[in-house]
Motif scaffolding. Structure first.
Motif, PDB file in Angstrom:
ATOM      1  N   ALA A   4      -7.303  -3.820  15.532  1.00 52.69           N
ATOM      2  CA  ALA A   4      -5.964  -3.248  15.394  1.00 52.69           C
ATOM      3  C   ALA A   4      -6.039  -1.737  15.179  1.00 52.69           C
ATOM      4  CB  ALA A   4      -5.225  -3.906  14.227  1.00 52.69           C
ATOM      5  N   GLN A   5      -7.011  -1.287  14.392  1.00 51.48           N
ATOM      6  CA  GLN A   5      -7.119   0.126  14.011  1.00 51.48           C
ATOM      7  C   GLN A   5      -7.089   1.063  15.212  1.00 51.48           C
ATOM      8  OE1 GLN A   5     -10.921   1.395  12.545  1.00 51.48           O
ATOM      9  NE2 GLN A   5     -10.033   3.034  11.307  1.00 51.48           N
ATOM     10  N   VAL A   6      -7.699   0.681  16.312  1.00 50.08           N
ATOM     11  CA  VAL A   6      -7.748   1.570  17.475  1.00 50.08           C
ATOM     12  C   VAL A   6      -6.360   1.825  18.068  1.00 50.08           C
ATOM     13  CG1 VAL A   6     -10.120   0.944  18.056  1.00 50.08           C
ATOM     14  CG2 VAL A   6      -8.242  -0.272  19.149  1.00 50.08           C
ATOM     15  N   LYS A   7      -5.388   1.009  17.701  1.00 47.82           N
ATOM     16  CA  LYS A   7      -4.023   1.175  18.201  1.00 47.82           C
ATOM     17  C   LYS A   7      -3.125   1.943  17.226  1.00 47.82           C
ATOM     18  CE  LYS A   7      -4.307  -2.963  21.001  1.00 47.82           C
ATOM     19  NZ  LYS A   7      -3.763  -4.274  21.295  1.00 47.82           N
ATOM     20  N   ALA A   8      -3.688   2.379  16.104  1.00 42.64           N
ATOM     21  CA  ALA A   8      -2.898   3.118  15.116  1.00 42.64           C
ATOM     22  C   ALA A   8      -2.323   4.388  15.734  1.00 42.64           C
ATOM     23  CB  ALA A   8      -3.760   3.461  13.907  1.00 42.64           C
ATOM     24  N   TYR A   9      -1.189   4.810  15.213  1.00 40.54           N
ATOM     25  CA  TYR A   9      -0.526   6.031  15.682  1.00 40.54           C
ATOM     26  C   TYR A   9      -0.622   7.055  14.554  1.00 40.54           C
ATOM     27  CZ  TYR A   9       3.024   9.190  17.518  1.00 40.54           C
ATOM     28  OH  TYR A   9       3.691  10.291  17.990  1.00 40.54           O
ATOM     29  N   GLU A  15       5.925 -16.816   7.810  1.00 41.16           N
ATOM     30  CA  GLU A  15       5.012 -17.136   6.709  1.00 41.16           C
ATOM     31  C   GLU A  15       5.168 -16.152   5.559  1.00 41.16           C
ATOM     32  OE1 GLU A  15       1.185 -18.768   7.559  1.00 41.16           O
ATOM     33  OE2 GLU A  15       1.491 -18.399   9.701  1.00 41.16           O
ATOM     34  N   THR A  16       4.824 -16.606   4.353  1.00 41.73           N
ATOM     35  CA  THR A  16       4.989 -15.762   3.167  1.00 41.73           C
ATOM     36  C   THR A  16       3.834 -15.881   2.173  1.00 41.73           C
ATOM     37  OG1 THR A  16       6.276 -17.481   2.061  1.00 41.73           O
ATOM     38  CG2 THR A  16       7.521 -15.800   3.283  1.00 41.73           C
ATOM     39  N   LYS A  17       2.773 -16.559   2.526  1.00 41.30           N
ATOM     40  CA  LYS A  17       1.650 -16.748   1.598  1.00 41.30           C
ATOM     41  C   LYS A  17       0.362 -16.194   2.197  1.00 41.30           C
ATOM     42  CE  LYS A  17       3.958 -19.200  -1.444  1.00 41.30           C
ATOM     43  NZ  LYS A  17       4.249 -18.716  -2.757  1.00 41.30           N
ATOM     44  N   ILE A  18      -0.135 -15.115   1.597  1.00 44.62           N
ATOM     45  CA  ILE A  18      -1.375 -14.484   2.055  1.00 44.62           C
ATOM     46  C   ILE A  18      -2.567 -15.159   1.378  1.00 44.62           C
ATOM     47  CG2 ILE A  18      -2.729 -12.356   2.023  1.00 44.62           C
ATOM     48  CD1 ILE A  18      -0.082 -10.803   2.080  1.00 44.62           C
ATOM     49  N   ALA A  19      -3.609 -15.453   2.176  1.00 50.60           N
ATOM     50  CA  ALA A  19      -4.835 -16.050   1.653  1.00 50.60           C
ATOM     51  C   ALA A  19      -6.002 -15.067   1.636  1.00 50.60           C
ATOM     52  CB  ALA A  19      -5.216 -17.274   2.480  1.00 50.60           C
ATOM     53  N   GLU A  20      -5.939 -14.036   2.490  1.00 46.11           N
ATOM     54  CA  GLU A  20      -7.034 -13.068   2.593  1.00 46.11           C
ATOM     55  C   GLU A  20      -6.530 -11.812   3.291  1.00 46.11           C
ATOM     56  OE1 GLU A  20     -11.569 -12.862   4.477  1.00 46.11           O
ATOM     57  OE2 GLU A  20     -10.287 -14.568   4.939  1.00 46.11           O
ATOM     58  N   VAL A  21      -7.103 -10.661   2.928  1.00 45.55           N
ATOM     59  CA  VAL A  21      -6.693  -9.375   3.494  1.00 45.55           C
ATOM     60  C   VAL A  21      -7.935  -8.581   3.888  1.00 45.55           C
ATOM     61  CG1 VAL A  21      -5.451  -7.206   3.048  1.00 45.55           C
ATOM     62  CG2 VAL A  21      -4.676  -9.329   1.954  1.00 45.55           C
ATOM     63  N   ALA A  22      -7.833  -7.838   4.998  1.00 46.75           N
ATOM     64  CA  ALA A  22      -8.895  -6.913   5.405  1.00 46.75           C
ATOM     65  C   ALA A  22      -8.248  -5.598   5.829  1.00 46.75           C
ATOM     66  CB  ALA A  22      -9.704  -7.493   6.561  1.00 46.75           C
ATOM     67  N   VAL A  23      -8.876  -4.495   5.432  1.00 44.27           N
ATOM     68  CA  VAL A  23      -8.368  -3.161   5.755  1.00 44.27           C
ATOM     69  C   VAL A  23      -9.537  -2.290   6.180  1.00 44.27           C
ATOM     70  CG1 VAL A  23      -7.137  -1.140   4.869  1.00 44.27           C
ATOM     71  CG2 VAL A  23      -6.584  -3.399   3.968  1.00 44.27           C
ATOM     72  N   ILE A  24      -9.343  -1.511   7.235  1.00 47.73           N
ATOM     73  CA  ILE A  24     -10.364  -0.555   7.663  1.00 47.73           C
ATOM     74  C   ILE A  24      -9.709   0.800   7.881  1.00 47.73           C
ATOM     75  CG2 ILE A  24     -10.159  -1.332  10.061  1.00 47.73           C
ATOM     76  CD1 ILE A  24     -13.119  -0.506  10.418  1.00 47.73           C
ATOM     77  N   GLY A  25     -10.367   1.843   7.356  1.00 49.12           N
ATOM     78  CA  GLY A  25      -9.845   3.197   7.492  1.00 49.12           C
ATOM     79  C   GLY A  25     -10.898   4.147   8.017  1.00 49.12           C
ATOM     80  N   ASP A  26     -10.453   5.307   8.488  1.00 47.77           N
ATOM     81  CA  ASP A  26     -11.337   6.348   9.024  1.00 47.77           C
ATOM     82  C   ASP A  26     -11.945   7.157   7.888  1.00 47.77           C
ATOM     83  OD1 ASP A  26     -11.298   5.950  11.761  1.00 47.77           O
ATOM     84  OD2 ASP A  26      -9.527   7.179  12.073  1.00 47.77           O
ATOM     85  N   SER A  27     -12.870   6.561   7.179  1.00 41.53           N
ATOM     86  CA  SER A  27     -13.518   7.237   6.068  1.00 41.53           C
ATOM     87  C   SER A  27     -14.959   6.750   5.972  1.00 41.53           C
ATOM     88  CB  SER A  27     -12.773   6.913   4.768  1.00 41.53           C
ATOM     89  OG  SER A  27     -13.440   7.468   3.659  1.00 41.53           O
ATOM     90  N   ASP A  28     -15.807   7.534   5.357  1.00 42.66           N
ATOM     91  CA  ASP A  28     -17.191   7.115   5.158  1.00 42.66           C
ATOM     92  C   ASP A  28     -17.311   6.061   4.059  1.00 42.66           C
ATOM     93  OD1 ASP A  28     -18.118   8.769   7.165  1.00 42.66           O
ATOM     94  OD2 ASP A  28     -18.601  10.417   5.796  1.00 42.66           O
ATOM     95  N   VAL A  85      -9.416  -8.911  -1.034  1.00 42.87           N
ATOM     96  CA  VAL A  85      -9.097  -7.816  -0.132  1.00 42.87           C
ATOM     97  C   VAL A  85     -10.419  -7.134   0.219  1.00 42.87           C
ATOM     98  CG1 VAL A  85      -7.832  -5.653   0.175  1.00 42.87           C
ATOM     99  CG2 VAL A  85      -6.858  -7.471  -1.260  1.00 42.87           C
ATOM    100  N   SER A  86     -10.829  -7.242   1.481  1.00 46.15           N
ATOM    101  CA  SER A  86     -12.054  -6.590   1.948  1.00 46.15           C
ATOM    102  C   SER A  86     -11.678  -5.276   2.609  1.00 46.15           C
ATOM    103  CB  SER A  86     -12.791  -7.481   2.943  1.00 46.15           C
ATOM    104  OG  SER A  86     -13.221  -8.656   2.296  1.00 46.15           O
ATOM    105  N   MET A  87     -12.322  -4.206   2.167  1.00 44.65           N
ATOM    106  CA  MET A  87     -12.040  -2.875   2.677  1.00 44.65           C
ATOM    107  C   MET A  87     -13.307  -2.349   3.328  1.00 44.65           C
ATOM    108  SD  MET A  87     -10.218  -1.942  -0.900  1.00 44.65           S
ATOM    109  CE  MET A  87     -11.230  -3.157  -1.731  1.00 44.65           C
ATOM    110  N   MET A  88     -13.201  -1.882   4.567  1.00 41.79           N
ATOM    111  CA  MET A  88     -14.375  -1.423   5.294  1.00 41.79           C
ATOM    112  C   MET A  88     -14.201   0.022   5.738  1.00 41.79           C
ATOM    113  SD  MET A  88     -16.447  -3.261   8.395  1.00 41.79           S
ATOM    114  CE  MET A  88     -15.349  -2.909   9.747  1.00 41.79           C
ATOM    115  N   SER A  89     -15.289   0.782   5.655  1.00 36.96           N
ATOM    116  CA  SER A  89     -15.298   2.172   6.121  1.00 36.96           C
ATOM    117  C   SER A  89     -15.664   2.201   7.593  1.00 36.96           C
ATOM    118  CB  SER A  89     -16.324   2.975   5.315  1.00 36.96           C
ATOM    119  OG  SER A  89     -17.632   2.562   5.671  1.00 36.96           O
ATOM    120  N   ARG A  90     -15.543   3.368   8.197  1.00 34.19           N
ATOM    121  CA  ARG A  90     -15.930   3.499   9.609  1.00 34.19           C
ATOM    122  C   ARG A  90     -17.436   3.345   9.786  1.00 34.19           C
ATOM    123  NH1 ARG A  90     -13.978   9.490   9.693  1.00 34.19           N
ATOM    124  NH2 ARG A  90     -15.503  10.409   8.284  1.00 34.19           N
TER     125      ARG A  90
END
Length: 128
Positions: free
Chosen positions: A10-15, A64-77, A100-105
């Motif tokens: 999804a990230q590659v489609k960010a504006y 839907e209204t119930k989250i079971a897992e989240v992932a986020v990736i940002g343009d950062s080291d 919530v899993s957060m991943m760097s570039r």
């Protein structure tokens, strides 16, 4: 494909023409469905939207209204956690134990729970 892979796809489609800081988010619901979102910037900076908010909106639109897992990736080291507003939005639809899993570039991953990210969340559970 992992939830982090979905967030990266999804990230590659960010504006993000102003900051060039692209963020992608993916949510897995309790039913197992996956919804994604991206940040969308606007020349009036505070009027932009976060990737997590976009994924939540897609989830709600999907019924839907119930989250079971989240992932986020940002343009950062380093891994980028959700902003304060998105932490509150996530807590609205996720229990404190949801990961919530957060991943760097660079591929570095940090995993925390919603409760760790927002220990004193305001929820409707506190209302009579």
């Amino acid at each position: 494909m992992s939830l982090l892979d979905e967030a990266a796809k999804a990230q590659v489609k960010a504006y993000a023409p102003y900051s060039n800081f692209r963020v992608g988010a993916a949510i897995r619901t309790e039913k197992g469905d996956i919804y994604t979102g991206v940040n969308v910037e606007n020349a009036a900076y505070p009027e932009g939207t976060c990737a997590e908010a976009g994924a939540i909106a897609a989830m709600v639109l999907g019924g839907e209204t119930k989250i079971a897992e989240v992932a986020v990736i940002g343009d950062s080291d380093d891994p980028v956690p959700p902003c304060g507003g998105c932490r509150q939005k996530l807590r609205e639809f996720a229990s404190p134990e949801v990961k919530v899993s957060m991943m760097s570039r660079t591929g570095k991953v940090l995993t925390m729970t919603v409760g760790e990210l927002l220990p004193g969340a305001f929820t409707t559970e506190h209302m009579d």
